[in-house]
Motif scaffolding. Sequence first.
Motif, PDB file in Angstrom:
ATOM      1  N   HIS A  75     110.680  67.176   0.008  1.00 27.70           N
ATOM      2  CA  HIS A  75     110.090  67.461  -1.289  1.00 27.70           C
ATOM      3  C   HIS A  75     109.166  68.670  -1.202  1.00 27.70           C
ATOM      4  O   HIS A  75     109.214  69.571  -2.068  1.00 27.70           O
ATOM      5  CB  HIS A  75     109.305  66.247  -1.784  1.00 27.70           C
ATOM      6  N   SER A  76     108.336  68.706  -0.167  1.00 19.55           N
ATOM      7  CA  SER A  76     107.439  69.846   0.013  1.00 19.55           C
ATOM      8  C   SER A  76     108.234  71.126   0.210  1.00 19.55           C
ATOM      9  O   SER A  76     107.862  72.189  -0.309  1.00 19.55           O
ATOM     10  CB  SER A  76     106.517  69.602   1.212  1.00 19.55           C
ATOM     11  N   ASP A  77     109.342  70.984   0.974  1.00 17.45           N
ATOM     12  CA  ASP A  77     110.172  72.157   1.220  1.00 17.45           C
ATOM     13  C   ASP A  77     110.823  72.636  -0.067  1.00 17.45           C
ATOM     14  O   ASP A  77     110.907  73.847  -0.331  1.00 17.45           O
ATOM     15  CB  ASP A  77     111.234  71.809   2.262  1.00 17.45           C
ATOM     16  N   ARG A  78     111.290  71.651  -0.888  1.00 20.17           N
ATOM     17  CA  ARG A  78     111.890  72.035  -2.164  1.00 20.17           C
ATOM     18  C   ARG A  78     110.871  72.722  -3.076  1.00 20.17           C
ATOM     19  O   ARG A  78     111.167  73.712  -3.751  1.00 20.17           O
ATOM     20  CB  ARG A  78     112.470  70.809  -2.867  1.00 20.17           C
ATOM     21  N   THR A 102     111.118  76.523  -4.609  1.00 19.69           N
ATOM     22  CA  THR A 102     111.542  76.446  -6.018  1.00 19.69           C
ATOM     23  C   THR A 102     110.510  77.102  -6.921  1.00 19.69           C
ATOM     24  O   THR A 102     109.306  76.896  -6.766  1.00 19.69           O
ATOM     25  CB  THR A 102     111.731  74.979  -6.437  1.00 19.69           C
ATOM     26  N   ASP A 103     111.008  77.864  -7.877  1.00 23.30           N
ATOM     27  CA  ASP A 103     110.137  78.464  -8.895  1.00 23.30           C
ATOM     28  C   ASP A 103     109.739  77.378  -9.893  1.00 23.30           C
ATOM     29  O   ASP A 103     110.604  76.725 -10.486  1.00 23.30           O
ATOM     30  CB  ASP A 103     110.887  79.598  -9.606  1.00 23.30           C
ATOM     31  N   THR A 104     108.451  77.183 -10.065  1.00 20.18           N
ATOM     32  CA  THR A 104     107.967  76.072 -10.888  1.00 20.18           C
ATOM     33  C   THR A 104     108.281  76.267 -12.372  1.00 20.18           C
ATOM     34  O   THR A 104     108.447  75.279 -13.093  1.00 20.18           O
ATOM     35  CB  THR A 104     106.447  75.906 -10.718  1.00 20.18           C
ATOM     36  N   ASN A 124     113.296  80.274  -5.361  1.00 22.81           N
ATOM     37  CA  ASN A 124     112.405  81.434  -5.418  1.00 22.81           C
ATOM     38  C   ASN A 124     112.729  82.451  -4.318  1.00 22.81           C
ATOM     39  O   ASN A 124     113.778  82.381  -3.672  1.00 22.81           O
ATOM     40  CB  ASN A 124     110.949  80.975  -5.348  1.00 22.81           C
ATOM     41  N   ARG A 125     111.790  83.402  -4.093  1.00 19.60           N
ATOM     42  CA  ARG A 125     112.028  84.467  -3.113  1.00 19.60           C
ATOM     43  C   ARG A 125     112.175  83.910  -1.693  1.00 19.60           C
ATOM     44  O   ARG A 125     112.957  84.429  -0.895  1.00 19.60           O
ATOM     45  CB  ARG A 125     110.883  85.485  -3.169  1.00 19.60           C
ATOM     46  N   VAL A 126     111.400  82.859  -1.379  1.00 16.66           N
ATOM     47  CA  VAL A 126     111.537  82.240  -0.052  1.00 16.66           C
ATOM     48  C   VAL A 126     112.960  81.716   0.142  1.00 16.66           C
ATOM     49  O   VAL A 126     113.578  81.901   1.195  1.00 16.66           O
ATOM     50  CB  VAL A 126     110.520  81.086   0.115  1.00 16.66           C
ATOM     51  N   HIS A 154     118.339  83.235  -8.508  1.00 17.27           N
ATOM     52  CA  HIS A 154     116.996  83.084  -7.975  1.00 17.27           C
ATOM     53  C   HIS A 154     116.031  83.812  -8.893  1.00 17.27           C
ATOM     54  O   HIS A 154     116.378  84.839  -9.496  1.00 17.27           O
ATOM     55  CB  HIS A 154     116.867  83.704  -6.579  1.00 17.27           C
ATOM     56  N   ARG A 155     114.812  83.293  -8.994  1.00 20.98           N
ATOM     57  CA  ARG A 155     113.748  84.044  -9.678  1.00 20.98           C
ATOM     58  C   ARG A 155     112.776  84.545  -8.619  1.00 20.98           C
ATOM     59  O   ARG A 155     112.207  83.777  -7.869  1.00 20.98           O
ATOM     60  CB  ARG A 155     112.999  83.172 -10.680  1.00 20.98           C
TER      61      ARG A 155
END
Length: 530
Positions: A372-375, A379-381, A387-389, A446-447
Amino acid sequence: MIVSLSWSCACLADASEIVGAWYQAPEDWTYQGQVDIAAAGLKPVAKVALTGGHFFQQADFDINTAGRHVLDFKNTSTIGHFRHIILDAQGHPVVDVQGGILSSEINPFFLRHGREIDLPIGHYRLLTELDSPFFLADPQPYLDTLDTYRQTIKPGNALTLLCLGMFLGLMIYYAALATARWSLSAAMYSIFILGNLLYNGTALLVFTELFDMHRFYLVSIPILFSNCAYILFVMSLLEIRHSTYPRLYNAGAVVLALLGGLIVLAAVMPHWSLEIDRYGVFLFLIYGLAVGIVLSLEGNVIARLYLCAIGTFFVLGITAISVSSLNSYGLYIEHMGLFAVSVEVMLLALVLSYQFAQLYRDKEYALECMEHSDRVARTDTLTGLPNRVALDLALETLPQHGSLTFIDMDGLKFYNDRFGHERGDELLRAFARHLSERLGVKAQAHRLGGDEFAITCEHGDVTWVESMLTQAVEDLGDSGFKSAGASSGSAHVHETPDKGKLQHMADCRMYENKRSNKRSRNEDQESVLT
């Protein structure tokens, strides 16, 4: 019908004890054909000593019904060597049989010391010689009819094979588990089972029958080491450390030291080793109960389950080690001990299974939290897009024929300035939704931040990607965002192996496209004015 005598005759049906007088003989004394052992100068005793020695019993009995009979011992099978000599009424030997754990004689009955005899009706004298390092209980000769004997011994044999089979399976399983997981509790539990397997397998004649093993001290010595393993098992199972439970930890260290002393004492006094085992069992039972009670009162679930197991074993175990004789002819006291340990082994296996299941659940929960933390980190909120990562990670696995497309939205500033940032956020969410729907599973949007987006496509079909982008912009117009647009630039992975250069290449092409679109819009506006 068989008649049993203790210097006087009494009629009994089927199995009956042959009760007589016991005598202790010097270790080097040998039977020389005496008819009356009482006149041989041996020391009369009430019964055999559990610490072993050389003993004779003399008893008279009658056979009132001819037929096949079996002569065996009740109470215990832990006998080093025995010999039965039967004399007829004239004092002539008519039967001379022997056996025992230390004997190489083959047992005619599986896992039993029984010897088949065929005597005519008459009066007889039985001389039973016992020579053993120690005894678990009082070995008492008895006589039974052959048919009844065969039926009587079946439950005990079945119990022995069933329990020892369970021991073997659990021992191998937990040994493998200990090796795979580096689990001290599983390793010590496996050693605890091994000690009991060696003890019961030897005492109940399994190793003698199946493997021709005649190592008598396997009956006593392995139990002392298994007791030590049990203490370490409990300390590991309940996580008793000096930093968490100093008193219980120190008590465990003291008990281990005492058990170590008992091992040394057993080595010095081997005839007392089985009696020393009783003290060792008592020590680990008391420690296990104390630990279980203390930690159960603190609300430890594992400790409460363990307390149920050790409490059950305490009752069964104390009963087994305190009994010296049984009324049963088919079961030995060794069977009582085997049953008690089997119950303990099964219950502890359930406790360990619960603990491993709990550890697995905790691990799964921790992994879910990490995922979950990794997601969240990837993830762009605002839009829910990676996201960029996530883009950097995706580029690491993008194949040579794949492509990267950078997108810069047009119109975000317009909607932010005129309608507020909430409307601008709606534009970004709508664009992300339409673009994802158009791309489906063939590509990933991706954003990157602000009004910047990117698309990775493993198939590298740039024409299709740009077509989907155009349709997504059209969908925006249909959704009420007429002034929104997008400029894009694409690059193929095979153009450069460097992922940083790949992004720079796509970014440059995107801005070139953006400038071209701007020039086109300016030219269109000038043509309208003229």
